[in-house]
Every structure is written in structure tokens, then in C-alpha cells.
Design a protein around this motif. Structure first.
Motif, PDB file in Angstrom:
ATOM      1  N   MET A   1       0.824  -1.197   0.000  1.00  0.00           N
ATOM      2  CA  MET A   1       0.000   0.000   0.000  1.00  0.00           C
ATOM      3  C   MET A   1       0.861   1.251   0.000  1.00  0.00           C
ATOM      4  N   ASN A   2       0.341   2.307  -0.591  1.00  0.00           N
ATOM      5  CA  ASN A   2       1.053   3.582  -0.608  1.00  0.00           C
ATOM      6  C   ASN A   2       1.128   4.182   0.800  1.00  0.00           C
ATOM      7  N   THR A   3       2.142   4.988   1.025  1.00  0.00           N
ATOM      8  CA  THR A   3       2.375   5.573   2.341  1.00  0.00           C
ATOM      9  C   THR A   3       2.419   7.097   2.254  1.00  0.00           C
ATOM     10  N   VAL A   4       1.804   7.727   3.234  1.00  0.00           N
ATOM     11  CA  VAL A   4       1.846   9.184   3.364  1.00  0.00           C
ATOM     12  C   VAL A   4       2.417   9.521   4.733  1.00  0.00           C
ATOM     13  N   SER A   5       3.304  10.500   4.785  1.00  0.00           N
ATOM     14  CA  SER A   5       3.936  10.896   6.047  1.00  0.00           C
ATOM     15  C   SER A   5       3.283  12.151   6.609  1.00  0.00           C
ATOM     16  N   LEU A   6       3.029  12.138   7.917  1.00  0.00           N
ATOM     17  CA  LEU A   6       2.473  13.284   8.627  1.00  0.00           C
ATOM     18  C   LEU A   6       3.338  13.570   9.843  1.00  0.00           C
ATOM     19  N   SER A   7       3.217  14.772  10.351  1.00  0.00           N
ATOM     20  CA  SER A   7       3.888  15.100  11.609  1.00  0.00           C
ATOM     21  C   SER A   7       2.840  15.609  12.586  1.00  0.00           C
ATOM     22  N   GLY A   8       2.968  15.196  13.841  1.00  0.00           N
ATOM     23  CA  GLY A   8       2.009  15.600  14.860  1.00  0.00           C
ATOM     24  C   GLY A   8       2.701  16.077  16.119  1.00  0.00           C
ATOM     25  N   SER A   9       1.939  16.772  16.945  1.00  0.00           N
ATOM     26  CA  SER A   9       2.459  17.262  18.224  1.00  0.00           C
ATOM     27  C   SER A   9       1.572  16.748  19.343  1.00  0.00           C
ATOM     28  N   LEU A  10       2.182  16.333  20.431  1.00  0.00           N
ATOM     29  CA  LEU A  10       1.414  15.848  21.577  1.00  0.00           C
ATOM     30  C   LEU A  10       0.528  16.958  22.130  1.00  0.00           C
ATOM     31  N   ARG A  11      -0.676  16.603  22.530  1.00  0.00           N
ATOM     32  CA  ARG A  11      -1.599  17.578  23.122  1.00  0.00           C
ATOM     33  C   ARG A  11      -1.383  17.619  24.632  1.00  0.00           C
ATOM     34  N   GLU A  12      -1.212  18.823  25.128  1.00  0.00           N
ATOM     35  CA  GLU A  12      -1.013  18.977  26.567  1.00  0.00           C
ATOM     36  C   GLU A  12      -2.320  18.789  27.327  1.00  0.00           C
ATOM     37  N   ASN A  13      -3.422  19.211  26.724  1.00  0.00           N
ATOM     38  CA  ASN A  13      -4.725  19.081  27.365  1.00  0.00           C
ATOM     39  C   ASN A  13      -5.702  18.418  26.399  1.00  0.00           C
ATOM     40  N   VAL A  14      -6.651  17.704  26.969  1.00  0.00           N
ATOM     41  CA  VAL A  14      -7.665  17.032  26.166  1.00  0.00           C
ATOM     42  C   VAL A  14      -9.040  17.483  26.644  1.00  0.00           C
ATOM     43  N   GLY A  15      -9.837  17.986  25.743  1.00  0.00           N
ATOM     44  CA  GLY A  15     -11.168  18.462  26.098  1.00  0.00           C
ATOM     45  C   GLY A  15     -11.723  19.352  25.016  1.00  0.00           C
ATOM     46  N   LYS A  16     -12.999  19.716  25.118  1.00  0.00           N
ATOM     47  CA  LYS A  16     -13.654  20.523  24.095  1.00  0.00           C
ATOM     48  C   LYS A  16     -13.009  21.901  23.949  1.00  0.00           C
ATOM     49  N   LYS A  17     -12.649  22.500  25.080  1.00  0.00           N
ATOM     50  CA  LYS A  17     -12.057  23.831  25.041  1.00  0.00           C
ATOM     51  C   LYS A  17     -10.723  23.807  24.314  1.00  0.00           C
ATOM     52  N   ASP A  18      -9.920  22.800  24.630  1.00  0.00           N
ATOM     53  CA  ASP A  18      -8.612  22.666  23.978  1.00  0.00           C
ATOM     54  C   ASP A  18      -8.783  22.366  22.496  1.00  0.00           C
ATOM     55  N   ALA A  19      -9.752  21.522  22.160  1.00  0.00           N
ATOM     56  CA  ALA A  19      -9.987  21.167  20.762  1.00  0.00           C
ATOM     57  C   ALA A  19     -10.379  22.392  19.938  1.00  0.00           C
ATOM     58  N   LYS A  20     -11.241  23.240  20.490  1.00  0.00           N
ATOM     59  CA  LYS A  20     -11.644  24.459  19.786  1.00  0.00           C
ATOM     60  C   LYS A  20     -10.456  25.387  19.568  1.00  0.00           C
ATOM     61  N   ALA A  21      -9.608  25.485  20.565  1.00  0.00           N
ATOM     62  CA  ALA A  21      -8.435  26.353  20.451  1.00  0.00           C
ATOM     63  C   ALA A  21      -7.497  25.855  19.350  1.00  0.00           C
ATOM     64  N   LEU A  22      -7.352  24.531  19.251  1.00  0.00           N
ATOM     65  CA  LEU A  22      -6.502  23.959  18.209  1.00  0.00           C
ATOM     66  C   LEU A  22      -7.064  24.243  16.817  1.00  0.00           C
ATOM     67  N   ARG A  23      -8.359  24.084  16.670  1.00  0.00           N
ATOM     68  CA  ARG A  23      -8.992  24.308  15.363  1.00  0.00           C
ATOM     69  C   ARG A  23      -8.835  25.755  14.906  1.00  0.00           C
ATOM     70  N   ARG A  24      -8.871  26.684  15.864  1.00  0.00           N
ATOM     71  CA  ARG A  24      -8.676  28.099  15.508  1.00  0.00           C
ATOM     72  C   ARG A  24      -7.275  28.354  14.969  1.00  0.00           C
ATOM     73  N   GLN A  25      -6.345  27.478  15.314  1.00  0.00           N
ATOM     74  CA  GLN A  25      -4.964  27.600  14.846  1.00  0.00           C
ATOM     75  C   GLN A  25      -4.707  26.792  13.568  1.00  0.00           C
ATOM     76  N   GLY A  26      -5.778  26.217  12.999  1.00  0.00           N
ATOM     77  CA  GLY A  26      -5.614  25.414  11.786  1.00  0.00           C
ATOM     78  C   GLY A  26      -5.125  24.014  12.067  1.00  0.00           C
ATOM     79  N   LEU A  27      -5.331  23.540  13.297  1.00  0.00           N
ATOM     80  CA  LEU A  27      -4.905  22.197  13.696  1.00  0.00           C
ATOM     81  C   LEU A  27      -6.117  21.302  13.938  1.00  0.00           C
ATOM     82  N   VAL A  28      -5.900  20.006  13.809  1.00  0.00           N
ATOM     83  CA  VAL A  28      -6.966  19.036  14.027  1.00  0.00           C
ATOM     84  C   VAL A  28      -6.608  18.149  15.221  1.00  0.00           C
ATOM     85  N   PRO A  29      -7.455  18.095  16.240  1.00  0.00           N
ATOM     86  CA  PRO A  29      -7.210  17.194  17.365  1.00  0.00           C
ATOM     87  C   PRO A  29      -7.411  15.742  16.925  1.00  0.00           C
ATOM     88  N   CYS A  30      -6.479  14.883  17.330  1.00  0.00           N
ATOM     89  CA  CYS A  30      -6.513  13.479  16.896  1.00  0.00           C
ATOM     90  C   CYS A  30      -6.219  12.541  18.062  1.00  0.00           C
TER      91      CYS A  30
END
Length: 204
Positions: A1-30
Motif C-alpha cells: 500500500m502507498n504511504t503518506v507521512s504526517l507530523s504531529g504534536s502531543l496535546r497537553e490538554n484534552v477536552g472541548k475547550k482545547d480542541a476548539k483552540a486547536l482548530r482556531r490555529q488550523g490544527l486538528v485534534p486526533c
């Protein structure tokens, strides 16, 4: 199968508030889970363009905190209006265990039934299969070089090697049929009287 490379950063906090803040920065919580661990991280929204808007299925190599994880996309959530990616779940691959993926179906060869006026119908464009990562192809090839009019290729007819289809064996993948308008035209021609037949009938 073909492979795609991504880079991610560990999330310091997990929750709705943190997720919204990430999205405002163009990031996707995963979330990545599997192999006995669960990792919360985020990645750039634009990274998803590499593998989302294509029929292909990819192995995703995600680098987090200097370590590379081999994964597949397990689930994704979109904004109901803008279709923006809101959240994604990834499953870490264990090379010694089979995984379940959806592979695109691609036909190859020249179809004799089409050459005779038939129409090729692809009834299944993707197929869910299970197998070891090393055995999974980029796509499932269906050879139509011997497919004639009113014939079909079913799941059980495919040569899938060591991967197992998770769909009924009797499912028709592709078939060739004469277009309905062509059939109707042929029937009308056969039923119509031959030219001059009425005129040739003796008068009473």
C-alpha cells in the motif's frame, strides 16, 4: 500500500475547550490507539489533503515526538456545513496482526462485451478486506479482458491472494449488459413488418 507521512504534536490538554483552540490555529485534534497505548496529538488541517480527497487507501506514517507510528485512518469527523475536518482517529498497525481496510477497485483489460455494444457496469467501487499489511495491495485489480455480453465477475471470481474480502462472495463486482434503449430498438425492428409486406398482400 502507498504511504503518506504526517507530523504531529502531543496535546497537553484534552477536552472541548482545547480542541476548539486547536482548530482556531488550523490544527486538528486526533487520537491514535492500538498496540496497548493511546496518544492524543494534533496535526495540521492541510495535512489531510494528502490522503482524504482520493479513492486510494494509505498507510499513514505519523511522526510524534521523534517517533514514527505506522497507522491507518480509522474514523474522521467533519463539520456539518463546511466539511472541515474536526477530529480524526488513527489505528496503530501491528505488523504481525491482520488489519481491516477499504481498497478501491480498478478494472484492466479490453472488454469484449463492450466491443460488441454492451455497457460495462461497476457495481462495487470499493471493497472492505482483511489481511496482513505486507499482503495488502494499493487497489484490487479486476481483469475484464474475457468479460462478454451478459456476463459478470463476482467477488468469488477474484484472485485476492492472502487477503480476505469482507463482502458476500456472490456480490457482482462488474458486469456487461446491452443498454436498454438498444434492446428496445432491436425488439421493435424484429416485430415490424418487412418493407412492402402489406402492399404485397393480395386484395380481397
Amino acid at each position: 500500500m502507498n504511504t503518506v507521512s504526517l507530523s504531529g504534536s502531543l496535546r497537553e490538554n484534552v477536552g472541548k475547550k482545547d480542541a476548539k483552540a486547536l482548530r482556531r490555529q488550523g490544527l486538528v485534534p486526533c487520537i491514535m490507539y492500538g498496540n496497548g497505548e493511546q496518544i492524543a496529538f494534533c496535526t495540521e488541517n492541510k495535512s489531510f489533503k494528502k490522503f482524504l480527497f482520493t479513492p486510494e487507501t494509505f498507510i499513514l506514517d505519523i511522526t510524534i515526538d521523534g517517533k514514527v507510528y505506522h497507522t491507518i485512518l480509522q474514523d474522521i469527523q467533519y463539520h456539518p456545513v463546511t466539511d472541515e475536518v474536526l477530529h480524526a482517529d488513527f489505528l496503530a498497525i501491528n505488523e504481525e496482526k491482520p488489519i481491516t481496510v477499504v481498497l478501491p477497485i480498478r478494472t484492466e483489460g479490453t472488454c469484449p462485451g463492450v466491443m460488441r455494444g454492451g455497457r460495462l457496469n461497476t457495481n462495487v467501487s470499493k471493497m472492505k478486506v482483511c489481511g496482513m499489511v505486507k499482503d495488502l495491495p494499493d487497489n484490487i485489480i479486476v481483469n475484464i479482458s474475457e468479460l462478454n455480453l451478459n456476463q459478470s465477475i463476482k467477488v468469488k471470481d477474484l484472485n485476492l491472494g492472502n487477503i480476505k474480502p469482507l463482502i458476500a462472495e456472490g456480490t457482482i463486482v462488474v458486469d456487461v449488459k446491452m443498454p436498454r434503449n438498444a434492446v428496445e430498438t432491436t425488439d421493435e425492428t424484429e416485430e415490424a413488418p418487412a418493407a412492402g409486406e402489406a402492399a404485397a398482400a393480395p386484395a380481397k
